[in-house]
Design a protein around this motif. Structure first.
Motif, PDB file in Angstrom:
ATOM      1  N   LEU A  38      30.829 -12.805  49.924  1.00 32.98           N
ATOM      2  CA  LEU A  38      30.737 -12.130  48.623  1.00 32.98           C
ATOM      3  C   LEU A  38      29.314 -12.157  48.073  1.00 32.98           C
ATOM      4  N   ASP A  39      28.667 -13.309  48.116  1.00 32.72           N
ATOM      5  CA  ASP A  39      27.289 -13.403  47.608  1.00 32.72           C
ATOM      6  C   ASP A  39      26.342 -12.529  48.414  1.00 32.72           C
ATOM      7  N   ARG A  42      26.977  -8.786  47.649  1.00 29.13           N
ATOM      8  CA  ARG A  42      26.435  -8.382  46.347  1.00 29.13           C
ATOM      9  C   ARG A  42      24.922  -8.219  46.426  1.00 29.13           C
ATOM     10  N   GLN A  66      39.392 -10.111  48.389  1.00 28.33           N
ATOM     11  CA  GLN A  66      38.392 -10.537  47.399  1.00 28.33           C
ATOM     12  C   GLN A  66      37.359  -9.443  47.149  1.00 28.33           C
ATOM     13  N   ILE A  67      36.927  -8.767  48.216  1.00 24.14           N
ATOM     14  CA  ILE A  67      35.949  -7.681  48.071  1.00 24.14           C
ATOM     15  C   ILE A  67      36.554  -6.554  47.241  1.00 24.14           C
ATOM     16  N   LYS A  68      37.791  -6.180  47.534  1.00 24.07           N
ATOM     17  CA  LYS A  68      38.440  -5.078  46.818  1.00 24.07           C
ATOM     18  C   LYS A  68      38.727  -5.433  45.358  1.00 24.07           C
ATOM     19  N   ASP A  70      36.542  -7.250  43.583  1.00 19.22           N
ATOM     20  CA  ASP A  70      35.228  -7.493  42.989  1.00 19.22           C
ATOM     21  C   ASP A  70      34.675  -6.181  42.407  1.00 19.22           C
ATOM     22  N   LEU A  73      31.831  -4.561  44.375  1.00 21.60           N
ATOM     23  CA  LEU A  73      32.048  -4.254  45.791  1.00 21.60           C
ATOM     24  C   LEU A  73      33.301  -3.433  46.077  1.00 21.60           C
ATOM     25  N   SER A  74      34.147  -3.256  45.105  1.00 20.09           N
ATOM     26  CA  SER A  74      35.485  -2.694  45.374  1.00 20.09           C
ATOM     27  C   SER A  74      35.458  -1.316  46.018  1.00 20.09           C
TER      28      SER A  74
END
Length: 122
Positions: A38-39, A42, A66-68, A70, A73-74
């Protein structure tokens, strides 16, 4: 230049994917530890994420979810790559939010064509 984040814990697969994508004019960044995804995503701002499903520490399915979820990031399309190739596995991967799915061993032409399609969709 379109950017692709490659999430793959196997060094040889990661290098192969990155080399192949660079040969097709993509900028790549590799992540081997799912806990950093994730970091790194981003910070890098990829146009496409390639996600291995079998990762140590955290599953690729969890990372896709988690990406979807965020906000930053989604909208980023995800291509899942896995050795698990049953219809049930594909259904789980798509339910988590992946836009595409390729089974290992990855056919090179299909791999590149799928990334191209995801990277250039509007």
């Amino acid at each position: 230049m379109k950017k692709v984040l490659v999430v793959e814990d196997n060094e040889l697969n990661s290098k192969l994917f990155c080399d192949l994508l660079r040969a097709h004019d993509y900028q790549t960044e590799a992540v081997r530890d799912g806990r950093e995804v994730l970091d790194r995503a981003r910070a890098f701002g990829p146009d496409v994420i390639i996600m291995d499903i079998q990762l140590p520490h955290v599953s690729g399915l969890e990372l896709i979810e988690q990406i979807k979820a965020d906000a930053m990031l989604s909208a980023t399309p995800i291509m899942a790559v896995t050795a698990y190739a049953t219809k049930e596995d594909e259904d789980k991967i798509r339910a988590a939010g992946a836009e595409a799915y390729v089974a290992k061993p990855v056919p090179v032409a299909r791999f590149v064509a799928t990334v191209d399609r995801l990277a250039h969709r509007e």
